[in-house]
Design a protein around this motif. Structure first.
Motif, PDB file in Angstrom:
ATOM      1  N   UNK A 141       0.887  -1.173   0.000  1.00  0.00           N
ATOM      2  CA  UNK A 141       0.000   0.000   0.000  1.00  0.00           C
ATOM      3  C   UNK A 141       0.919   1.216   0.000  1.00  0.00           C
ATOM      4  N   UNK A 142       0.563   2.210  -0.810  1.00  0.00           N
ATOM      5  CA  UNK A 142       1.459   3.373  -0.883  1.00  0.00           C
ATOM      6  C   UNK A 142       0.659   4.612  -1.296  1.00  0.00           C
ATOM      7  N   UNK A 143       1.174   5.820  -0.975  1.00  0.00           N
ATOM      8  CA  UNK A 143       0.519   7.048  -1.428  1.00  0.00           C
ATOM      9  C   UNK A 143       0.614   7.132  -2.955  1.00  0.00           C
ATOM     10  N   UNK A 144      -0.439   7.591  -3.594  1.00  0.00           N
ATOM     11  CA  UNK A 144      -0.497   7.601  -5.060  1.00  0.00           C
ATOM     12  C   UNK A 144       0.712   8.290  -5.688  1.00  0.00           C
ATOM     13  N   UNK A 145       1.181   9.381  -5.047  1.00  0.00           N
ATOM     14  CA  UNK A 145       2.304  10.110  -5.673  1.00  0.00           C
ATOM     15  C   UNK A 145       3.594   9.282  -5.690  1.00  0.00           C
ATOM     16  N   UNK A 146       3.602   8.157  -4.950  1.00  0.00           N
ATOM     17  CA  UNK A 146       4.814   7.323  -4.949  1.00  0.00           C
ATOM     18  C   UNK A 146       4.703   6.126  -5.893  1.00  0.00           C
ATOM     19  N   UNK A 147       3.763   6.231  -6.835  1.00  0.00           N
ATOM     20  CA  UNK A 147       3.537   5.083  -7.719  1.00  0.00           C
ATOM     21  C   UNK A 147       4.745   4.767  -8.602  1.00  0.00           C
ATOM     22  N   UNK A 148       5.514   5.790  -8.966  1.00  0.00           N
ATOM     23  CA  UNK A 148       6.665   5.554  -9.846  1.00  0.00           C
ATOM     24  C   UNK A 148       7.969   5.347  -9.068  1.00  0.00           C
ATOM     25  N   UNK A 149       7.873   5.291  -7.748  1.00  0.00           N
ATOM     26  CA  UNK A 149       9.079   5.154  -6.927  1.00  0.00           C
ATOM     27  C   UNK A 149       9.801   3.828  -7.204  1.00  0.00           C
ATOM     28  N   UNK A 150      11.122   3.862  -7.071  1.00  0.00           N
ATOM     29  CA  UNK A 150      11.916   2.631  -7.252  1.00  0.00           C
ATOM     30  C   UNK A 150      11.600   1.610  -6.160  1.00  0.00           C
ATOM     31  N   UNK A 151      11.028   2.088  -5.049  1.00  0.00           N
ATOM     32  CA  UNK A 151      10.690   1.185  -3.937  1.00  0.00           C
ATOM     33  C   UNK A 151       9.522   0.254  -4.257  1.00  0.00           C
ATOM     34  N   UNK A 152       8.756   0.537  -5.329  1.00  0.00           N
ATOM     35  CA  UNK A 152       7.552  -0.258  -5.623  1.00  0.00           C
ATOM     36  C   UNK A 152       7.887  -1.731  -5.835  1.00  0.00           C
ATOM     37  N   UNK A 153       6.950  -2.562  -5.462  1.00  0.00           N
ATOM     38  CA  UNK A 153       7.034  -4.009  -5.672  1.00  0.00           C
ATOM     39  C   UNK A 153       7.173  -4.292  -7.183  1.00  0.00           C
ATOM     40  N   UNK A 154       7.911  -5.325  -7.534  1.00  0.00           N
ATOM     41  CA  UNK A 154       8.112  -5.653  -8.957  1.00  0.00           C
ATOM     42  C   UNK A 154       6.783  -5.813  -9.703  1.00  0.00           C
ATOM     43  N   UNK A 155       5.814  -6.412  -9.023  1.00  0.00           N
ATOM     44  CA  UNK A 155       4.507  -6.626  -9.662  1.00  0.00           C
ATOM     45  C   UNK A 155       3.818  -5.283  -9.949  1.00  0.00           C
ATOM     46  N   UNK A 156       3.921  -4.337  -9.006  1.00  0.00           N
ATOM     47  CA  UNK A 156       3.332  -3.007  -9.213  1.00  0.00           C
ATOM     48  C   UNK A 156       4.019  -2.320 -10.392  1.00  0.00           C
ATOM     49  N   UNK A 157       5.342  -2.463 -10.444  1.00  0.00           N
ATOM     50  CA  UNK A 157       6.093  -1.862 -11.564  1.00  0.00           C
ATOM     51  C   UNK A 157       5.600  -2.428 -12.895  1.00  0.00           C
ATOM     52  N   UNK A 158       5.306  -3.723 -12.884  1.00  0.00           N
ATOM     53  CA  UNK A 158       4.804  -4.362 -14.108  1.00  0.00           C
ATOM     54  C   UNK A 158       3.440  -3.770 -14.494  1.00  0.00           C
ATOM     55  N   UNK A 159       2.572  -3.584 -13.499  1.00  0.00           N
ATOM     56  CA  UNK A 159       1.252  -2.987 -13.775  1.00  0.00           C
ATOM     57  C   UNK A 159       1.421  -1.570 -14.326  1.00  0.00           C
ATOM     58  N   UNK A 160       2.349  -0.817 -13.741  1.00  0.00           N
ATOM     59  CA  UNK A 160       2.590   0.558 -14.193  1.00  0.00           C
ATOM     60  C   UNK A 160       3.082   0.550 -15.638  1.00  0.00           C
ATOM     61  N   UNK A 161       4.002  -0.346 -15.929  1.00  0.00           N
ATOM     62  CA  UNK A 161       4.553  -0.450 -17.280  1.00  0.00           C
ATOM     63  C   UNK A 161       3.453  -0.773 -18.290  1.00  0.00           C
ATOM     64  N   UNK A 162       2.593  -1.718 -17.913  1.00  0.00           N
ATOM     65  CA  UNK A 162       1.514  -2.127 -18.823  1.00  0.00           C
ATOM     66  C   UNK A 162       0.542  -0.990 -19.089  1.00  0.00           C
ATOM     67  N   UNK A 163       0.407  -0.076 -18.122  1.00  0.00           N
ATOM     68  CA  UNK A 163      -0.562   1.012 -18.255  1.00  0.00           C
ATOM     69  C   UNK A 163       0.000   2.178 -19.074  1.00  0.00           C
ATOM     70  N   UNK A 164       1.317   2.185 -19.302  1.00  0.00           N
ATOM     71  CA  UNK A 164       1.924   3.328 -20.007  1.00  0.00           C
ATOM     72  C   UNK A 164       1.669   3.283 -21.505  1.00  0.00           C
TER      73      UNK A 164
END
Ligand code: ATP
Ligand code: MG
Length: 252
Positions: free
Chosen positions: A229-252
């Protein structure tokens, strides 16, 4: 305002939610993202008190959901409302839409939402005010659900859900069944209502951009587990879980 503590739910010996702990602050939105089958709707049903849990608790405004009975349970149900993906499912096809909109108010004659104070004595005027609130023309008041577009029906479902001025609105994929242009209008409406009414929202969606637009916090579910769970503004942070990063990548 709402705390979900260590919830575990199993269906037919299959774990659907494992040890989920989340909180929703007053007036804020929590986004819940995760692929199909990750347990998002099950979580919604548990918060609504429609599904039992194997372990853990839901605490609403300091009170344990499983301790609620009678009047206090009815008060809880007033304060936690839901908008589903398919608006047709929450509207009675045999009723003109204005009657569906005020049905919750008929079940709670003692509740007078601030935006209905002046018209609480008149059912049709209440419906009219609710139509205004969700940006629907008064000319639609006598229509039946099948005579309306998907976006109009979703506005009706939202009007019904906010009619009792709930403290928490759960939106389970509220725009997934709508055209892209209408999706943005509904998201704007939900955000505006959240501000006007001071509601908290649990916003369940596959659509990461929608969750970013709507929510202060984001929770990521995968196979029934809460990854982070994280604040929305930290969605692109390097700290994000690998799975979250994958979701972010897919949404770009
Ligand atoms: N009543 C039920 N009986 C048995 N299994 C169920 C029941 N409801 C849900 N499940 C199972 O629980 C899991 C989670 O379902 P859920 O509907 O919560 O997922 P979801 O994240 O909302 O998915 P979607 O994005 O497709 O709506 C799925 O594997 C589903 O098959
Ligand atoms: Mg679902």
């Amino acid at each position: 305002m709402l705390a979900i503590h260590s919830i575990t739910k199993t269906y037919e010996a299959k774990p659907v939610l494992s040890d989920i702990t989340l909180r929703v602050n007053r007036g804020e939105s929590l986004g819940v993202i995760g692929e199909s089958g990750s347990g998002k709707s099950t979580l919604a049903k548990i918060v609504l008190g429609l599904t039992s849990v194997d372990k853990g608790e839901v605490i609403f405004q300091g009170v344990h959901l499983h301790d609620l009975k009678g009047k206090s349970l009815k008060n809880f149900r007033r304060h936690v409302q839901i908008v589903f993906q398919d608006p047709t499912s929450s509207l009675n096809p045999k009723l003109p839409v204005w009657k569906s909109v005020i049905e919750p108010l008929e079940n709670y004659p003692e509740v007078v939402p601030s935006f209905l104070k002046e018209v609480r004595h008149d059912k049709k005027q209440m419906a009219g005010m609710l139509f205004n609130q969700v940006g629907l023309s008064q000319t639609l008041i006598e229509k039946f659900p099948h005579q309306l577009s998907g976006g109009q029906k979703q506005r009706i479902a939202i009007a019904r859900a906010i009619s009792l001025q709930p403290a928490l609105l759960i939106c389970d994929e509220p725009t997934s069944s709508l055209d892209v242009s209408v999706q943005a209008q509904i998201l704007n409406l939900l955000k505006q209502l959240k501000q006007e009414l001071g509601m908290s929202i649990i916003f369940i969606s596959h659509d990461l951009a929608a969750v970013q637009f709507m929510c202060e916090e984001i929770a990521v579910l995968k196979d029934g587990e809460l990854l982070e769970t994280f604040p929305t503004e930290e969605i692109f942070s390097v700290k994000r879980h690998d799975y979250t990063k994958k979701l972010v990548e897919m949404a770009l």
